[in-house]
Design a protein around this motif. Sequence first.
Motif, short mmCIF file in Angstrom:
data_model
loop_
_atom_site.label_atom_id
_atom_site.label_comp_id
_atom_site.label_asym_id
_atom_site.label_seq_id
_atom_site.Cartn_x
_atom_site.Cartn_y
_atom_site.Cartn_z
N ASP A 150 74.99 37.76 -6.03
CA ASP A 150 73.82 38.64 -5.90
C ASP A 150 74.09 39.73 -4.85
N ILE A 151 74.70 39.32 -3.75
CA ILE A 151 75.02 40.29 -2.69
C ILE A 151 76.04 41.30 -3.18
N THR A 152 77.05 40.82 -3.88
CA THR A 152 78.07 41.72 -4.44
C THR A 152 77.46 42.69 -5.43
N GLY A 175 83.12 51.85 3.08
CA GLY A 175 82.25 51.57 4.23
C GLY A 175 80.82 51.29 3.81
N ILE A 176 80.31 52.06 2.87
CA ILE A 176 78.95 51.84 2.36
C ILE A 176 78.85 50.48 1.67
N ILE A 177 79.86 50.15 0.89
CA ILE A 177 79.90 48.85 0.21
C ILE A 177 79.86 47.72 1.23
N ASP A 178 80.71 47.80 2.24
CA ASP A 178 80.78 46.74 3.25
C ASP A 178 79.47 46.61 4.02
N MET A 179 78.88 47.74 4.38
CA MET A 179 77.60 47.72 5.09
C MET A 179 76.52 47.08 4.22
N MET A 181 76.86 44.87 1.80
CA MET A 181 77.05 43.42 1.70
C MET A 181 76.56 42.73 2.97
N ARG A 182 76.84 43.32 4.12
CA ARG A 182 76.39 42.73 5.38
C ARG A 182 74.86 42.72 5.46
N THR A 183 74.26 43.85 5.14
CA THR A 183 72.80 43.93 5.26
C THR A 183 72.08 43.06 4.23
N GLU A 184 72.77 42.75 3.12
CA GLU A 184 72.20 41.88 2.10
C GLU A 184 72.38 40.40 2.40
N GLY A 185 73.11 40.09 3.48
CA GLY A 185 73.22 38.69 3.90
C GLY A 185 74.61 38.10 3.91
N ALA A 186 75.63 38.88 3.56
CA ALA A 186 77.00 38.36 3.60
C ALA A 186 77.43 38.12 5.04
N GLU A 187 78.13 37.03 5.29
CA GLU A 187 78.67 36.78 6.62
C GLU A 187 80.00 37.49 6.79
N ARG A 226 81.25 37.18 0.89
CA ARG A 226 81.37 35.77 1.28
C ARG A 226 80.02 35.34 1.84
N TYR A 227 79.45 34.29 1.26
CA TYR A 227 78.14 33.80 1.70
C TYR A 227 78.23 32.32 2.00
#
Length: 359
Positions: A150-152, A175-179, A181-187, A226-227
């Motif tokens: 879901d995060i991906t 960079g936008i992709i990584d941000m 994923m982080r803001t959506e809950g990825a560790e 990664r979650y």
Amino acid sequence: MRLHKLKELLEVKGLKCAIITSPASIFYLTGYDYITTDIGNFVALVYCDGIATLIVPLLELYRAQDKVKEIDLVAYSTTLEGEKIIKGSLKDAILNFIKENKIGLDIQNTSSIFYNYFSKFEIIDLSKDISIMRSVKDQEELELIKRAGDITTAAMKIAQDKLTNSEISEKYLAGIIDMTMRTEGAEDYAFPSIVAFAENSAFPHHIPSDKVIKEGQNAVVDIGARYEKYCFDSTRTFLKGENTEIKKIYEIVLQAQLEAIDKVKEGVKASEVDLAARRVIEKAGYGKYFIHSTGHGVGIEVHEYPSISPNSDAELKENMVITIEPGIYLKNKFGIRIEDTVIVTKRKPIVLETTFKYL
């Protein structure tokens, strides 16, 4: 915890003792997660005579105590000793618990230095057995992988929108992709995000550059979140504007992927899934440009057993999670890859798609 699975494996192998040093396998068996640290082979799970002991460096003791509640826990230190603290190296600590001459070892995930520590023992390799053990997911694992999916998906949709509506560089989009994923809950990320435009997309593991996408060019976006220690893996090829040749190759890769996915079910050999994709690409005349395997297992690590490749001896089992990712790569022109993470069932696989995959 899944220590009962290790106990059952040792019984089958006729072993009383095993040493596990793989970060992913230690997490799988105990819940202790040092996967994202740089500790390497400096933590071990020793299982002897039905007793499991987790051995950690002293600096990890508090966190290990917080994570692990149901098994014995000891620390080692080169300077201190005391209750539950052994003075010496990890090797010294492990030797306190081994009473057998024959031990099981996950050799594939053990450093050569660590392996040499125990060369005096009769070593039985448990690498493949542990990989197979971890390859069939339980319901909790499947839900964590779906959440990582879901995060991906959220990140992939952002990528598609940015590519469609703006001029953007590979680095900036990564960079936008990584941000996202982080803001959506990825560790963390399952692997460094791959963003490759035009001729760069012919490199399957391209590192994002300052290249800006232009009209008529494609973008390969290969990402995964990664979650709670579980990974996801998805690739999409997007086209900015129109390009007849790119569309032609894309259709070949898509057909290869769909036919491979159609093969996926319990009892099928992984090599047969690979062959289904490879036949489509070879028939179209691009066989020599499909330069990697069709897929791989996904779980705590982004590349796990089984390999979906021509030489794989694996047989698919229900609740394995694998990727299907054929590709064609034309040097100095472009590359196309389409990848989905799928769950194996007794019949039709569950495809965890991130975005629509028709150009």
